[in-house]
Design a protein around this motif. Structure first.
Motif, PDB file in Angstrom:
ATOM      1  N   LYS A 329       0.830  -1.199   0.000  1.00 46.91           N
ATOM      2  CA  LYS A 329       0.000   0.000   0.000  1.00 46.91           C
ATOM      3  C   LYS A 329       0.864   1.248   0.000  1.00 46.91           C
ATOM      4  CE  LYS A 329      -4.058  -1.951   2.328  1.00 46.91           C
ATOM      5  NZ  LYS A 329      -4.907  -1.889   3.543  1.00 46.91           N
ATOM      6  N   GLU A 330       1.951   1.240   0.801  1.00 46.48           N
ATOM      7  CA  GLU A 330       2.843   2.392   0.855  1.00 46.48           C
ATOM      8  C   GLU A 330       3.499   2.622  -0.512  1.00 46.48           C
ATOM      9  OE1 GLU A 330       4.644   5.663   2.556  1.00 46.48           O
ATOM     10  OE2 GLU A 330       3.046   4.378   3.341  1.00 46.48           O
ATOM     11  N   GLN A 332       2.235   1.770  -3.382  1.00 51.83           N
ATOM     12  CA  GLN A 332       1.213   2.262  -4.299  1.00 51.83           C
ATOM     13  C   GLN A 332       0.960   3.741  -4.061  1.00 51.83           C
ATOM     14  OE1 GLN A 332      -0.098   0.615  -6.770  1.00 51.83           O
ATOM     15  NE2 GLN A 332      -1.447   2.285  -7.421  1.00 51.83           N
ATOM     16  N   ARG A 333       0.960   4.146  -2.751  1.00 45.64           N
ATOM     17  CA  ARG A 333       0.734   5.553  -2.431  1.00 45.64           C
ATOM     18  C   ARG A 333       1.857   6.418  -2.966  1.00 45.64           C
ATOM     19  NH1 ARG A 333       1.906   9.258   1.404  1.00 45.64           N
ATOM     20  NH2 ARG A 333       3.350   7.841   2.439  1.00 45.64           N
ATOM     21  N   GLU A 336       1.448   6.820  -6.640  1.00 50.11           N
ATOM     22  CA  GLU A 336       0.373   7.755  -6.980  1.00 50.11           C
ATOM     23  C   GLU A 336       0.835   9.192  -6.771  1.00 50.11           C
ATOM     24  OE1 GLU A 336      -2.876   6.585  -4.578  1.00 50.11           O
ATOM     25  OE2 GLU A 336      -3.377   4.800  -5.816  1.00 50.11           O
ATOM     26  N   ILE A 337       1.595   9.437  -5.647  1.00 45.59           N
ATOM     27  CA  ILE A 337       2.096  10.795  -5.387  1.00 45.59           C
ATOM     28  C   ILE A 337       3.048  11.205  -6.500  1.00 45.59           C
ATOM     29  CG2 ILE A 337       3.545  12.158  -3.816  1.00 45.59           C
ATOM     30  CD1 ILE A 337       2.329  10.462  -1.513  1.00 45.59           C
TER      31      ILE A 337
END
Length: 378
Positions: A329-330, A332-333, A336-337
């Motif tokens: 998840k980190e 992926q975040r 995205e950023i």
């Protein structure tokens, strides 16, 4: 008219001349000529004239006959010339010139025969002309003469051809004879060489036999000496072998005694080891029983440890899964950023280039434009 043969010398040329005159007479009696005479005028005068001419010819023939009286065969008024074949004329005759037309003979036999033939012919013609006024006898006789002459010419031509063939055959025979002589000489030479070769082989064979006999004798003597040496050698070996056999028998007896003693010692040692085996077996069985008890305890402890390991392994797996999901998840975040930052930067660039939004050009006043122009002039 009587003339001796010695008073007149007749050569072969003279005889040939007379013979040719007879042939000319036969050719001069032309049938057409006589027919013309008899057709014009058949009178006694003409007949008497012809008969007188023939009588004159007969008188000349009588003179020739008297000259060649030695070879005269005698007149035969009833015998005219008859046709005979070539075989009848010449088969069995030694003197062919006597019967050949246009030939010469030193014995004058044919001359006498021709005189008689023409004398009888003229006589018969005279009688026929006086009786019938014809000359058929002369015609038939001349036809016979021409026919016989033609046959003789053919015979002479055939004889020439046969002589040529005979000459070729003689040449061929001579050539074959020479070749046969060469062949015989070569064969004799080969036979002589073979004879010498056979003699050489025979002599060489005798020498070979003598050499072989001597060689065989020397070989036998050599083999006898060699065999004697071998016999002595083998006798020596036999004597040594007997001594060695005695030694071996002695050693064998000693070895048997040694093996017997060794076997007895081994049996005693086996008994001792069997006793030791029984004692060791009892000790090992007691040890095995103790080990089985210890193994059961260790097995129970292992089961408990496996259960604890499985429980803790499940907890570790759960925590690892949680950490993996959190890291995903980190990640992926962060992606995205980063993507949003790139999009914002791209959009700012687009707005700046297109002069959109806050980057749009602002409208300026007139005073400001003049100031700007002045500043530009400076």
């Amino acid at each position: 008219m009587d003339l001796d043969r010695e008073d007149l010398i007749l050569s072969e040329d003279y005889v040939s001349t007379i013979d040719n005159e007879f042939i000319n007479i036969s050719s001069e009696f032309d049938v057409v000529h006589f027919e013309k005479i008899f057709d014009v005028e058949k009178s006694k005068f003409v007949i008497n004239l012809i008969v007188s001419v023939l009588n004159e010819c007969m008188n000349e023939l009588a003179i020739l006959r008297s000259v060649n009286l030695q070879n005269d065969l005698g007149l035969n008024p009833d015998k005219l010339l008859q046709y005979t074949t070539v075989e009848e004329r010449y088969m069995g005759q030694e003197n062919h010139a006597e019967y050949r037309i246009n030939s010469t003979n030193s014995n004058f036999d044919k001359l006498a025969k021709d005189i008689n033939m023409f004398y009888v012919l003229f006589k018969e013609v005279c009688q026929e002309i006086r009786a019938y006024g014809t000359y058929n006898v002369m015609q038939d006789t001349f036809e016979i003469i021409k026919r016989m002459q033609k046959e003789e010419e053919d015979l002479l031509e055939d004889e020439a051809n046969q002589e040529k063939v005979i000459k070729d055959l003689v040449n061929c025979r001579e050539q074959e004879r020479i070749e046969n002589i060469h062949t015989i000489e070569e064969t004799n030479s080969k036979i002589q060489k073979l004879k010498f070769l056979v003699e050489d082989i025979y002599i060489y064979g005798q020498h070979e036999v003598q050499y072989f006999n001597k060689w065989e004798q020397s070989r036998m003597e050599q083999n006898i000496l060699k065999n004697k040496g071998k016999e002595q050698h083998y006798e020596t070996i036999i004597s040594k072998t007997n001594i060695k056999m005695q030694q071996e028998n002695r050693c064998d007896n000693e070895l048997e005694r040694y093996f017997e003693e060794t076997r007895n010692d081994a049996m005693e040692e086996i008994q001792q080891w069997m006793k030791q085996y029984d004692e060791d077996t009892e000790q090992l069985e007691s040890n095995i029983a103790e080990l089985k008890i210890n193994l059961d305890e260790i097995t129970e402890q292992r089961i408990i440890a496996n259960e604890k390991y499985a429980k803790r392994q499940a907890e570790i797996d759960d925590w690892l899964e949680y950490r993996r999901i959190k890291e995903a998840k980190e990640l992926q975040r962060m992606k995205e950023i980063k993507a949003a930052t790139k999009i914002q930067a791209w959009w700012r660039g687009v707005m700046f280039r297109k002069q959109l939004g806050p980057y749009r050009k602002k409208k300026k006043g007139k005073g400001k434009d003049k100031k700007g122009k002045k500043k530009g002039k400076k």
